[in-house]
Design an enzyme around this catalytic site. Structure first.
Site: not given
Ligand code: NOJ
Length: 522
Positions: A89, A190, A253, A314-315
């Site tokens: 990442d 990210d 992402e 994970h989000d």
């Molecule tokens: C996206 C990530 O997947 C998430 O987990 C994170 O909190 C935010 N970006 C900030 O980096």
């Protein structure tokens, strides 16, 4: 096939209740047997852990809770020895507020690194403009000492970097080379669409579709704070670094509508290799919508742009908790038969569900900052369920997040023994996908959809597969008049049908999915 590991929750090796690199190494044979090609690790760098590693204080160091650089080198070697790839990442949009760069930047207005972050004078209403933080509240934090605000799209502990500064650019590209030189196979980048902001810091316009129950961030359209035209120059720059090395992948992402998303492939596909396609994450599980979205995506892709699909990360809430247990295998079949790279979120392959976390145990800052909105991401970040021993085989100590009560039943070990388990279903699907070019690199053609069923064909070199998915709980009759077919059921969610010959019309059970090997495709 990519497999995402959330390192805190995969396997603990040293009994501190948090997963680590040695733990991951001890489970690589499991991943190999699942048939995946690449492992993506959420951040394992040095970090104060305000956002569980997405707040980095040293891009080239490993947090001791996960291990050391030596452990990392060992992990990379062990992954490669098993013919798999390792994807890290990369979090280039922001650092931790404890990163030495930021400590320098905030030390004085004249510090050479002042311009590495986004510092602004107060505006008439205090804050420099109306930009909001994704995690709630204003996007600006006041710095008493130097009398200016700094911008943070996420936590105030995650100040945004200034990607217009050439020194910062150079330094960040250097950290990419640090890992690529080691042999890392790629990056998941990210919040790629956040990386560069409006030069004039104009106010974001109000969002006419805002609904009061949403987080405050949705009040405004992030028109000037995200997805700026210049982001493509930055992505191109990063891509050039990737291209200095052979066989590396860059995944972005990007939460944007499809027509904006596909821009991230870049001119002549010199942008990011795989802008994450999140269409399956929020879509209602409705055949017509799903069918339309697949077609929309397929036709929006630039020439030569390679697609990708994902059911969870994970989000986001886990797929089963969104669509229900009964549809889990249909979703797996969809993910693994669509055209493009699929990413599996750890635990999906054994049907892990979201785990209810009592309020006093919440860890996620997004949940803690906005307690009334129920936005904690903890439920989908719980420890991997390996077996029925205490803590599910994840750790000998109390895990950082609790396991669900059902782990003695839903776990890897139990499913390895059961021929018809979710785990073995995933293995069968991945195995077929690996063996069959039609499923791996073949073309996609939509065939038919109605109120219950969607179906499509994948073809390569004269071999074809018809995929029929019943997205409802009710039985259906599949007889697409415009598509006469003859074939053999290769994999059904109802395994007693495997091997049956089918022609033109078939009954299909509620929640059933079928992969049919077509005859006479030439
Ligand atoms: C996206 C990530 O997947 C998430 O987990 C994170 O909190 C935010 N970006 C900030 O980096």
């Amino acid at each position: 096939v990519i497999y995402q590991i959330y390192p805190r929750s995969f396997q603990d090796s040293n009994g501190d209740g948090v997963g680590d690199l040695q733990g991951i190494i001890s489970r690589l044979d499991y991943l190999r047997s699942l048939g995946i090609d690449a492992v993506w690790l959420s951040p394992v760098y040095e970090s104060p852990m305000a956002d569980f590693g997405y707040d980095i204080s040293d891009y080239c160091g490993i947090h001791p809770i996960f291990g050391s650089l030596r452990d990392f080198d060992q992990l990379l070697g062990e992954v490669h020895r098993r013919n798999m790839k390792l994807i890290l990442d990369l979090v280039p949009n922001h650092t931790s507020d404890q990163h030495p760069w930021f400590l320098e930047s905030r030390s004085s207005r004249t510090n050479p690194k002042r311009d590495w972050y986004l510092w602004r004078d107060p505006g008439p209403d205090g804050v420099p403009n109306n930009w909001l933080s994704v995690f709630g509240g204003p996007g600006w934090e006041w710095d008493e000492r130097t009398g200016q605000y700094y911008y943070h799209a996420f936590l105030k502990e995650q100040p945004d970097l200034n990607w217009r500064n050439p020194d910062l650019q150079r330094e960040m590209l250097k950290t990419m080379r640090f890992w690529l030189d080691k042999g890392v196979d790629g990056f998941r980048v990210d919040v790629m669409w956040h990386m560069i902001k409006d030069t004039q810091f104009r106010d974001n316009p109000p969002n006419p579709e805002y609904q009061s129950h949403q987080a405050t961030y949705e009040k405004l359209i992030p028109l000037h704070s995200t997805d700026q035209p210049e982001v493509h120059d930055i992505v191109g720059m990063m891509r050039s670094v990737m291209d200095e090395y052979a066989q590396r992948v860059m995944i972005g992402e990007i939460y944007l509508p499809l027509h904006r998303l596909v821009m991230y492939y870049g001119m002549n596909n010199k942008g990011t290799h795989l802008p994450f396609n999140f269409q399956l994450l929020n879509l209602p599980w409705d055949p017509a919508r799903l069918f339309a979205v697949i077609d929309e995506y397929e036709s929006a892709l630039p020439e030569g742009g390679w697609p990708n699909w994902v059911l969870g990360n994970h989000d986001q809430p886990r797929i089963i908790s969104r669509i229900g247990q009964a549809q889990a295998r249909v979703a797996a079949m969809l993910l693994l038969t669509l055209r493009g790279t699929p990413t599996i979120y750890y635990g999906e392959e054994i049907g892990m569900t979201d785990v209810a976390i009592p309020p006093h145990e919440i860890q996620d800052p997004q949940g803690l900052n906005m307690p009334d909105l129920n936005l904690s991401r903890d439920p989908s970040r719980t420890p991997m369920q390996w077996d029925d021993s205490p803590n599910g085989g994840f750790s000998t100590a109390k895990p950082w997040l609790r396991l669900p009560y059902n782990f003695p039943r839903i776990n890897v070990k139990a499913q390895q023994r059961d021929t018809f388990s979710m785990l073995n279903f995933y293995k069968d699907l991945i195995g077929l996908r690996r063996r069959e070019p039609a499923l791996n690199v073949g073309s996609y053609r939509s065939v038919y959809s109605d109120k219950q069923v969607i179906s499509f064909v994948r073809e390569a070199g004269g071999n074809g597969f018809l995929i029929v998915l019943n997205l409802s709980h009710r039985p259906a009759y599949f007889q697409p008049s415009a598509f006469p077919f003859e074939g053999v059921i290769e994999i059904s969610t109802e395994p007693e049908r495997n091997g049956n010959t089918v022609t033109n019309a078939i009954p299909i059970a509620g929640d059933e999915g079928l992969i049919i090997r077509l005859k006479n495709r030439r």
